[in-house]
Scaffold this motif. Structure first.
Motif, PDB file in Angstrom:
ATOM      1  N   VAL A  49     -15.414  20.302  63.015  1.00 50.28           N
ATOM      2  CA  VAL A  49     -15.112  21.278  61.963  1.00 50.28           C
ATOM      3  C   VAL A  49     -16.083  22.453  61.985  1.00 50.28           C
ATOM      4  CG1 VAL A  49     -14.902  21.600  59.471  1.00 50.28           C
ATOM      5  CG2 VAL A  49     -14.054  19.500  60.535  1.00 50.28           C
ATOM      6  N   THR A  50     -17.366  22.177  62.101  1.00 48.39           N
ATOM      7  CA  THR A  50     -18.359  23.256  62.105  1.00 48.39           C
ATOM      8  C   THR A  50     -18.919  23.500  63.502  1.00 48.39           C
ATOM      9  OG1 THR A  50     -20.152  21.723  61.593  1.00 48.39           O
ATOM     10  CG2 THR A  50     -19.045  22.783  59.725  1.00 48.39           C
ATOM     11  N   GLY A  51     -18.330  22.860  64.496  1.00 47.09           N
ATOM     12  CA  GLY A  51     -18.836  22.981  65.865  1.00 47.09           C
ATOM     13  C   GLY A  51     -18.503  24.312  66.505  1.00 47.09           C
ATOM     14  N   ALA A  52     -19.194  24.579  67.584  1.00 51.91           N
ATOM     15  CA  ALA A  52     -19.021  25.839  68.306  1.00 51.91           C
ATOM     16  C   ALA A  52     -18.446  25.583  69.692  1.00 51.91           C
ATOM     17  CB  ALA A  52     -20.372  26.548  68.437  1.00 51.91           C
ATOM     18  N   LYS A  53     -17.660  26.526  70.155  1.00 53.48           N
ATOM     19  CA  LYS A  53     -17.122  26.455  71.504  1.00 53.48           C
ATOM     20  C   LYS A  53     -18.264  26.732  72.477  1.00 53.48           C
ATOM     21  CE  LYS A  53     -13.061  27.733  74.112  1.00 53.48           C
ATOM     22  NZ  LYS A  53     -11.800  28.476  74.107  1.00 53.48           N
ATOM     23  N   THR A  54     -18.291  25.999  73.568  1.00 58.82           N
ATOM     24  CA  THR A  54     -19.354  26.138  74.557  1.00 58.82           C
ATOM     25  C   THR A  54     -18.744  26.111  75.953  1.00 58.82           C
ATOM     26  OG1 THR A  54     -21.513  25.292  75.237  1.00 58.82           O
ATOM     27  CG2 THR A  54     -19.845  23.649  74.748  1.00 58.82           C
ATOM     28  N   ARG A  55     -19.563  26.175  76.949  1.00 58.80           N
ATOM     29  CA  ARG A  55     -19.089  26.112  78.333  1.00 58.80           C
ATOM     30  C   ARG A  55     -20.101  25.318  79.140  1.00 58.80           C
ATOM     31  NH1 ARG A  55     -14.605  25.958  80.904  1.00 58.80           N
ATOM     32  NH2 ARG A  55     -14.662  26.814  82.975  1.00 58.80           N
ATOM     33  N   ASN A  56     -19.615  24.380  79.918  1.00 56.15           N
ATOM     34  CA  ASN A  56     -20.444  23.604  80.827  1.00 56.15           C
ATOM     35  C   ASN A  56     -19.759  23.695  82.184  1.00 56.15           C
ATOM     36  OD1 ASN A  56     -21.467  21.450  82.433  1.00 56.15           O
ATOM     37  ND2 ASN A  56     -22.156  20.371  80.597  1.00 56.15           N
ATOM     38  N   ALA A  57     -20.163  24.680  82.977  1.00 54.35           N
ATOM     39  CA  ALA A  57     -19.475  24.983  84.233  1.00 54.35           C
ATOM     40  C   ALA A  57     -19.486  23.803  85.197  1.00 54.35           C
ATOM     41  CB  ALA A  57     -20.101  26.218  84.889  1.00 54.35           C
ATOM     42  N   GLN A  58     -20.594  23.080  85.258  1.00 56.98           N
ATOM     43  CA  GLN A  58     -20.697  21.951  86.184  1.00 56.98           C
ATOM     44  C   GLN A  58     -19.723  20.842  85.797  1.00 56.98           C
ATOM     45  OE1 GLN A  58     -24.506  19.986  86.241  1.00 56.98           O
ATOM     46  NE2 GLN A  58     -24.078  18.949  88.159  1.00 56.98           N
ATOM     47  N   LEU A  59     -19.663  20.508  84.506  1.00 59.70           N
ATOM     48  CA  LEU A  59     -18.737  19.477  84.051  1.00 59.70           C
ATOM     49  C   LEU A  59     -17.292  19.944  84.211  1.00 59.70           C
ATOM     50  CD1 LEU A  59     -18.181  16.728  82.812  1.00 59.70           C
ATOM     51  CD2 LEU A  59     -18.471  17.773  80.544  1.00 59.70           C
ATOM     52  N   ALA A  60     -17.017  21.204  83.921  1.00 55.46           N
ATOM     53  CA  ALA A  60     -15.663  21.741  84.077  1.00 55.46           C
ATOM     54  C   ALA A  60     -15.190  21.609  85.527  1.00 55.46           C
ATOM     55  CB  ALA A  60     -15.623  23.201  83.636  1.00 55.46           C
ATOM     56  N   LYS A  61     -16.064  21.923  86.466  1.00 57.02           N
ATOM     57  CA  LYS A  61     -15.712  21.814  87.890  1.00 57.02           C
ATOM     58  C   LYS A  61     -15.394  20.367  88.259  1.00 57.02           C
ATOM     59  CE  LYS A  61     -17.441  22.833  92.496  1.00 57.02           C
ATOM     60  NZ  LYS A  61     -18.547  23.331  93.313  1.00 57.02           N
ATOM     61  N   LYS A  62     -16.182  19.431  87.737  1.00 56.01           N
ATOM     62  CA  LYS A  62     -15.952  18.011  88.036  1.00 56.01           C
ATOM     63  C   LYS A  62     -14.625  17.529  87.449  1.00 56.01           C
ATOM     64  CE  LYS A  62     -20.737  16.567  88.530  1.00 56.01           C
ATOM     65  NZ  LYS A  62     -21.759  15.610  88.089  1.00 56.01           N
ATOM     66  N   ILE A  63     -14.347  17.925  86.210  1.00 55.73           N
ATOM     67  CA  ILE A  63     -13.095  17.499  85.582  1.00 55.73           C
ATOM     68  C   ILE A  63     -11.894  18.058  86.340  1.00 55.73           C
ATOM     69  CG2 ILE A  63     -11.663  17.728  83.503  1.00 55.73           C
ATOM     70  CD1 ILE A  63     -14.291  17.541  81.881  1.00 55.73           C
ATOM     71  N   LYS A  64     -11.968  19.324  86.714  1.00 54.38           N
ATOM     72  CA  LYS A  64     -10.865  19.919  87.479  1.00 54.38           C
ATOM     73  C   LYS A  64     -10.681  19.182  88.804  1.00 54.38           C
ATOM     74  CE  LYS A  64     -10.929  24.552  85.549  1.00 54.38           C
ATOM     75  NZ  LYS A  64     -10.888  25.971  85.814  1.00 54.38           N
ATOM     76  N   GLY A  65     -11.780  18.864  89.477  1.00 54.71           N
ATOM     77  CA  GLY A  65     -11.711  18.114  90.732  1.00 54.71           C
ATOM     78  C   GLY A  65     -11.102  16.738  90.530  1.00 54.71           C
ATOM     79  N   TYR A  66     -11.491  16.072  89.457  1.00 52.58           N
ATOM     80  CA  TYR A  66     -10.953  14.748  89.154  1.00 52.58           C
ATOM     81  C   TYR A  66      -9.429  14.802  89.036  1.00 52.58           C
ATOM     82  CZ  TYR A  66      -9.761  10.563  86.542  1.00 52.58           C
ATOM     83  OH  TYR A  66      -9.175   9.393  86.143  1.00 52.58           O
ATOM     84  N   PHE A  67      -8.915  15.788  88.306  1.00 49.68           N
ATOM     85  CA  PHE A  67      -7.473  15.887  88.120  1.00 49.68           C
ATOM     86  C   PHE A  67      -6.743  16.388  89.365  1.00 49.68           C
ATOM     87  CE2 PHE A  67      -8.576  15.487  83.609  1.00 49.68           C
ATOM     88  CZ  PHE A  67      -7.655  14.521  83.252  1.00 49.68           C
ATOM     89  N   LYS A  68      -7.496  16.836  90.365  1.00 47.34           N
ATOM     90  CA  LYS A  68      -6.900  17.168  91.666  1.00 47.34           C
ATOM     91  C   LYS A  68      -6.920  15.965  92.600  1.00 47.34           C
ATOM     92  CE  LYS A  68      -8.145  22.059  91.845  1.00 47.34           C
ATOM     93  NZ  LYS A  68      -9.028  23.043  92.506  1.00 47.34           N
ATOM     94  N   GLY A  69      -7.535  14.861  92.165  1.00 46.28           N
ATOM     95  CA  GLY A  69      -7.610  13.655  92.971  1.00 46.28           C
ATOM     96  C   GLY A  69      -8.846  13.582  93.851  1.00 46.28           C
TER      97      GLY A  69
END
Length: 109
Positions: A49-69
């Motif tokens: 509710v009071t949280g802020a949007k952030t960015r974690n480029a390293q984690l984002a890259k890993k998640i995208k890779g995971y969903f690519k197999g």
């Protein structure tokens, strides 16, 4: 304001949009792929509710890779505060399953 405010991010994967929630710098919640980004962000805002949007480029890259197999090693700290003890035990055991291996729920439990 809480000592460990919640933060969150969304990213687009091959399967749709994924949301990740952080609390105290640890991954606390994951929203699996959704087709509608606005609805996903609305669901996340109910949690943070009071949280802020952030960015974690390293984690984002890993998640995208995971969903690519791709073979991905997640070394992020996980926070299992919103699950019961049984679910926590199952999720902890699931983290030990090697990439590409399929097991039944019976084997896992």
């Amino acid at each position: 304001m809480p000592d460990n405010p919640k933060q969150w991010m969304t990213l687009e994967t091959a399967f749709g949009y994924v949301g990740v929630g952080f609390s105290g710098g640890k991954v606390a919640k994951l929203w699996l792929p959704a087709g509608n980004l606005k609805k996903l962000e609305g669901d996340i805002r109910k949690w943070a509710v009071t949280g802020a949007k952030t960015r974690n480029a390293q984690l984002a890259k890993k998640i995208k890779g995971y969903f690519k197999g791709e073979l991905v090693t997640f070394d992020n700290k996980l926070l299992f505060q919103e699950v019961n003890l049984f679910s926590k035990a199952i999720l902890t055991a699931l983290l030990k399953v090697k990439w590409g291996k399929t097991i039944t729920y019976g084997e896992l439990a």
